[in-house]
Motif scaffolding. Sequence first.
Motif, PDB file in Angstrom:
ATOM      1  N   UNK A 201     -19.205  93.799  26.363  1.00 27.83           N
ATOM      2  CA  UNK A 201     -18.757  93.283  25.076  1.00 27.83           C
ATOM      3  C   UNK A 201     -18.347  91.830  25.190  1.00 27.83           C
ATOM      4  N   UNK A 202     -17.041  91.611  25.038  1.00 28.28           N
ATOM      5  CA  UNK A 202     -16.502  90.251  25.040  1.00 28.28           C
ATOM      6  C   UNK A 202     -16.658  89.572  26.409  1.00 28.28           C
ATOM      7  N   UNK A 203     -16.549  90.323  27.503  1.00 31.70           N
ATOM      8  CA  UNK A 203     -16.591  89.748  28.858  1.00 31.70           C
ATOM      9  C   UNK A 203     -17.789  88.833  29.104  1.00 31.70           C
ATOM     10  N   UNK A 204     -19.016  89.365  28.931  1.00 28.87           N
ATOM     11  CA  UNK A 204     -20.178  88.518  29.169  1.00 28.87           C
ATOM     12  C   UNK A 204     -20.251  87.304  28.220  1.00 28.87           C
ATOM     13  N   UNK A 205     -19.679  87.448  27.033  1.00 24.29           N
ATOM     14  CA  UNK A 205     -19.655  86.313  26.088  1.00 24.29           C
ATOM     15  C   UNK A 205     -18.702  85.221  26.564  1.00 24.29           C
ATOM     16  N   UNK A 206     -17.583  85.632  27.184  1.00 24.71           N
ATOM     17  CA  UNK A 206     -16.626  84.658  27.724  1.00 24.71           C
ATOM     18  C   UNK A 206     -17.335  83.736  28.722  1.00 24.71           C
ATOM     19  N   UNK A 207     -18.096  84.344  29.609  1.00 27.61           N
ATOM     20  CA  UNK A 207     -18.797  83.565  30.624  1.00 27.61           C
ATOM     21  C   UNK A 207     -19.849  82.663  29.980  1.00 27.61           C
ATOM     22  N   UNK A 208     -20.525  83.185  28.975  1.00 23.99           N
ATOM     23  CA  UNK A 208     -21.568  82.405  28.314  1.00 23.99           C
ATOM     24  C   UNK A 208     -21.002  81.168  27.620  1.00 23.99           C
ATOM     25  N   UNK A 209     -19.840  81.294  27.006  1.00 20.60           N
ATOM     26  CA  UNK A 209     -19.247  80.151  26.333  1.00 20.60           C
ATOM     27  C   UNK A 209     -18.761  79.104  27.352  1.00 20.60           C
ATOM     28  N   UNK A 210     -18.413  79.584  28.547  1.00 14.96           N
ATOM     29  CA  UNK A 210     -18.078  78.656  29.630  1.00 14.96           C
ATOM     30  C   UNK A 210     -19.295  77.790  29.982  1.00 14.96           C
ATOM     31  N   UNK A 211     -20.460  78.413  29.996  1.00 18.46           N
ATOM     32  CA  UNK A 211     -21.689  77.663  30.273  1.00 18.46           C
ATOM     33  C   UNK A 211     -21.940  76.646  29.159  1.00 18.46           C
ATOM     34  N   UNK A 212     -21.719  77.097  27.933  1.00 18.37           N
ATOM     35  CA  UNK A 212     -21.918  76.216  26.782  1.00 18.37           C
ATOM     36  C   UNK A 212     -20.986  74.999  26.876  1.00 18.37           C
ATOM     37  N   UNK A 213     -19.729  75.267  27.241  1.00 16.93           N
ATOM     38  CA  UNK A 213     -18.772  74.161  27.381  1.00 16.93           C
ATOM     39  C   UNK A 213     -19.163  73.224  28.523  1.00 16.93           C
ATOM     40  N   UNK A 214     -19.723  73.782  29.585  1.00 15.79           N
ATOM     41  CA  UNK A 214     -20.134  72.942  30.718  1.00 15.79           C
ATOM     42  C   UNK A 214     -21.284  72.008  30.298  1.00 15.79           C
TER      43      UNK A 214
END
Length: 286
Positions: free
Chosen positions: A261-274
């Motif tokens: 659920x939210x977990x994999x999205x957290x990591x994905x938004x980190x990539x987006x921010x990077x």
Amino acid sequence: MAAEIINGKELAQQLRTEMKDEVVSLKNDGIHPHLTVVLVGDNPASKSYVRGKEKACLETGISSDLIELPTTITEEELLNQIDQLNDDHSVHGILVQLPLPEHINEQKVIEAIRPEKDVDGFHPVSIGRMMTGMDTFLPCTPYGILTMLQSKDIEIEGKHAVIVGRSNIVGKPVGQLLLNNHATVTYCHSRTQNLKQYTNQADILIVAVGRANGIDASYIKEGAAVIDVGINRLKDGSLTGDVDFESVAQKASYLTPVPKGVGPMTITMLLKNTIKAAKGIENSEG
Ligand SMILES: Nc1nc(=O)c2c([nH]1)NC[C@@H]1CN(c3ccc(C(=O)N[C@@H](CCC(=O)O)C(=O)O)cc3)C=[N+]21
């Protein structure tokens, strides 16, 4: 009503594929997005999250490195390490995995990261910019939650969003983000009296309390969108959320699972921010 399950893993995968193309084109322009993760100590959960971040970077073509430091490191040594990363032009994003050992002041460490490299969105400058609606790095979990709601065209404007939990990394910022998107927001927490009277009014319910399966169908308004941010590891090693999935799925219109659920999205938004940090958007706008 049987809820539609929002598969965060699938959405994350889709977004990562899009980002991969963006990274290719950035590299063609000579920009090589790079994330440095700092891990202090050997908390097994932290190690597992950090591995997830490394894998996701690899999938997206973002380069990353991990600096592992012993639990015994002093606050000063850690701050020096961060200073070095602040000055290193090849590093676009810095993430210091939380929690830190007790003898280190977390807030001081977060404030040491240059806001231009604050891909976690935890720096007071990032938070202040978010609060005033400026362009900034959004904290990854709230950003992921917003993206999940938007992916299903779940209406936010004018709706009542109830947040259960008031942490600096999830509860407080997710409420602010929903407010920025014109929701009416109520914050509930451990000292809220008669929690149900609030959650029963929620069109959008965000649960981030860290108590396994505590929110059952009796807390839910028929047709609500329910986002479960909890990550609780049970004795048998399996993961479960803060929401009682089976019963809530009978009453909600949308529900996020744990895991996937939210977990994999957290990591994905980190990539987006990077990627955003690498592009230097934070420096040039707002
Ligand atoms: N500076 C900092 N930034 C963070 O973003 C941060 C942090 N510290 N400390 C810890 C929390 C937690 N967190 C998670 C990320 C991904 C999953 C995730 O992908 N979970 C998988 C399951 C993974 C498993 O099976 O263990 C899932 O929900 O499907 C979970 C939790 C980031 N955090």
